[in-house]
Design a protein around this motif. Sequence first.
Motif, mmCIF file in Angstrom:
data_model
loop_
_atom_site.group_PDB
_atom_site.id
_atom_site.type_symbol
_atom_site.label_atom_id
_atom_site.label_comp_id
_atom_site.label_asym_id
_atom_site.label_seq_id
_atom_site.Cartn_x
_atom_site.Cartn_y
_atom_site.Cartn_z
ATOM 1 N N GLU A 29 0.910 -1.139 0.095
ATOM 2 C CA GLU A 29 -0.041 -0.045 -0.128
ATOM 3 C C GLU A 29 0.889 1.232 -0.173
ATOM 4 N N LEU A 30 1.958 1.113 0.670
ATOM 5 C CA LEU A 30 2.886 2.426 0.906
ATOM 6 C C LEU A 30 3.729 2.488 -0.301
ATOM 7 N N ASN A 31 3.917 1.313 -1.171
ATOM 8 C CA ASN A 31 4.608 1.498 -2.488
ATOM 9 C C ASN A 31 3.721 2.040 -3.400
ATOM 10 N N ALA A 32 2.339 1.724 -3.468
ATOM 11 C CA ALA A 32 1.650 1.989 -4.299
ATOM 12 C C ALA A 32 1.303 3.757 -4.049
ATOM 13 N N SER A 33 1.282 4.050 -2.911
ATOM 14 C CA SER A 33 0.959 5.510 -2.704
ATOM 15 C C SER A 33 2.160 6.463 -2.878
ATOM 16 N N LEU A 34 3.540 5.755 -2.742
ATOM 17 C CA LEU A 34 4.577 6.852 -3.271
ATOM 18 C C LEU A 34 4.766 7.023 -4.629
ATOM 19 N N LEU A 35 4.252 5.798 -5.171
ATOM 20 C CA LEU A 35 4.343 5.997 -6.890
ATOM 21 C C LEU A 35 3.007 6.733 -7.170
ATOM 22 N N ARG A 36 2.185 6.849 -6.639
ATOM 23 C CA ARG A 36 1.009 7.658 -7.191
ATOM 24 C C ARG A 36 1.585 9.031 -6.982
ATOM 25 N N ARG A 37 2.137 9.382 -5.778
ATOM 26 C CA ARG A 37 2.575 10.622 -5.545
ATOM 27 C C ARG A 37 3.616 11.015 -6.595
ATOM 28 N N ALA A 38 4.601 10.095 -6.763
ATOM 29 C CA ALA A 38 5.576 10.418 -8.017
ATOM 30 C C ALA A 38 5.067 11.017 -9.232
ATOM 31 N N GLU A 39 3.873 10.087 -9.617
ATOM 32 C CA GLU A 39 3.513 10.447 -11.017
ATOM 33 C C GLU A 39 2.582 11.845 -10.888
ATOM 34 N N ALA A 40 1.697 12.183 -9.677
ATOM 35 C CA ALA A 40 1.196 13.173 -9.632
ATOM 36 C C ALA A 40 2.116 14.530 -9.627
ATOM 37 N N SER A 41 3.300 14.242 -8.748
ATOM 38 C CA SER A 41 4.134 15.422 -8.804
ATOM 39 C C SER A 41 5.160 15.604 -9.992
ATOM 40 N N GLY A 42 4.852 15.033 -11.061
ATOM 41 C CA GLY A 42 5.626 15.304 -12.216
ATOM 42 C C GLY A 42 6.865 14.509 -12.453
ATOM 43 N N CYS A 43 6.911 13.426 -11.803
ATOM 44 C CA CYS A 43 8.149 12.500 -12.242
ATOM 45 C C CYS A 43 8.007 11.923 -13.664
ATOM 46 N N GLN A 44 9.281 11.665 -14.151
ATOM 47 C CA GLN A 44 9.237 11.323 -15.406
ATOM 48 C C GLN A 44 9.401 9.769 -15.546
ATOM 49 N N ALA A 45 9.837 9.087 -14.470
ATOM 50 C CA ALA A 45 10.117 7.763 -14.518
ATOM 51 C C ALA A 45 10.264 7.547 -13.056
ATOM 52 N N ILE A 46 10.011 6.064 -12.950
ATOM 53 C CA ILE A 46 10.282 5.482 -11.668
ATOM 54 C C ILE A 46 11.648 4.632 -11.596
ATOM 55 N N VAL A 47 12.406 4.581 -10.723
ATOM 56 C CA VAL A 47 13.783 3.849 -10.621
ATOM 57 C C VAL A 47 13.503 2.803 -9.442
ATOM 58 N N VAL A 48 13.268 1.595 -9.705
ATOM 59 C CA VAL A 48 13.309 0.984 -8.380
ATOM 60 C C VAL A 48 14.586 0.381 -8.015
#
Length: 444
Positions: free
Chosen positions: A169-188
């Motif tokens: 749930e936390l992972n999903a929330s962090l990625l949602r926030r990243a997308e909403a705050s304009g990040c261009q990519a996710i680096v896992v």
Amino acid sequence: MSYAAPDDPAAARGISRRAQSDIYRAGISGSTPRVPIDPVALENAARKALSAEAFAYIAGGAGAERTVAANRAAFERRQVWPRPLRDVSVRDLSTDLLGIHRPTPLLLAPLGVMEMAHPEADLAVARAAASLGIPYTLSNQASFPMEEVRDAAPHGARFFQLYWSASDELNASLLRRAEASGCQAIVVTLDTHLLGWRTRDLDLAYLPFTRGLGIAQYTSDPVFQQLVRERVRRGADASAPPPPPPVRVTPRTIRAGISIARKGAAITGSGGLRENLRSPLPRAAVETFLDVFSTPALTWEDLAKAREWTTLPIVLKGIVHPDDAGRALDAGADGVWVSNHGGRQIDQSVPTLDALPGVVERIGGRVPVVFDSGVRGGADIAIALSLGATAVALGRPYAYGLAIAGEEGVGEVIRNVLAELDITLGLSGHTAVSQLGPDALRRA
Ligand code: FNR
């Protein structure tokens, strides 16, 4: 401070000339660079600017630090061929990465807990990177929430780095926030499912997270806040597990308590130190973080979940074995990032530059390959690009610039590295980074 319009390769071309002439012109009136150019001098200047704990945390590696040394030694085994008389008066550093044409092949690696280096931490780094058009990979262990980093440099290109936590749930929330705050990519980041055996930190018995540092992405997250509240409620419940044994109260314990309480303001919503010292929430936030930070049980199968959590491209960081590069392709990764975490995870591990050609071969141009670990100057970037990296990430050197001179220091380090890359490109007879290949190098 602005050196190059982010999307203007012509401006990037001027970097080397400007960096050199600015430095030499200033030298006429007796001033030398505040942020040293020489990588060893840079590290030494940062050591003076940092506390013993901060320097140990940033500079240190795992075990006897043989991987840190091996990362550098691998560069020393490659040499760049000089090739004159090829008209290199116009040079182009621009590169395509994750569907975007970028002014240079450089990006900033995610570095956590940068408040140890400078109070403006990620805000200063984001501003410096944005002014130069360099994408900034914001760490999951950053000192400021990703939304504040966006506000500090709204036009800068940012990626968000995720440490896959034990709470989906936390992972999903962090990625949602990243997308909403304009990040261009996710680096896992995949290489930190257990924290490395970090000798210098162990000798100082110092881990910044236990003081509430570097957990701003968590304390600003609604899912994490809920986990903390549940923990506090459980603590009040008689059936809860017993609390950890009390620590001896020393001036250090008190300082740590104050640090945790200060950082706890994000989670209590109160600015008052006294209230935060009394509240159980800040301490519970640290304990919750230590519980959920990583999951050693993570497998390739789990990665598929990230696709449900974000529409952004996903880059896997910490790939060193060619077979893992192959699995990353099978898993549908949009990029791989060759890294051994700057030698901070395993002692006597494989140096990334030696691993790069095998990964590049297995990837076969299907997705970009980012490279890091041991990059200290522009010639190193040219070498990694020649071995097939699409883009190269800078780690510790920009933390040193930050420690010495804040935002300006980060800008200086980036500018110096790019100037050397540009000059190396020209002196090796190339006019574009895309021309660099194995024939630009000789094995020592
Ligand atoms: C790191 N690194 C790292 N990586 C990551 O994915 N998330 C993180 O939060 C951090 N934090 C971090 C802190 C510090 C102080 C260091 C030095 C490194 C690893 C980083 O992204 C990168 O892989 C290495 O720094 C590259 O090695 P060099 O260039 O520093 O030798």
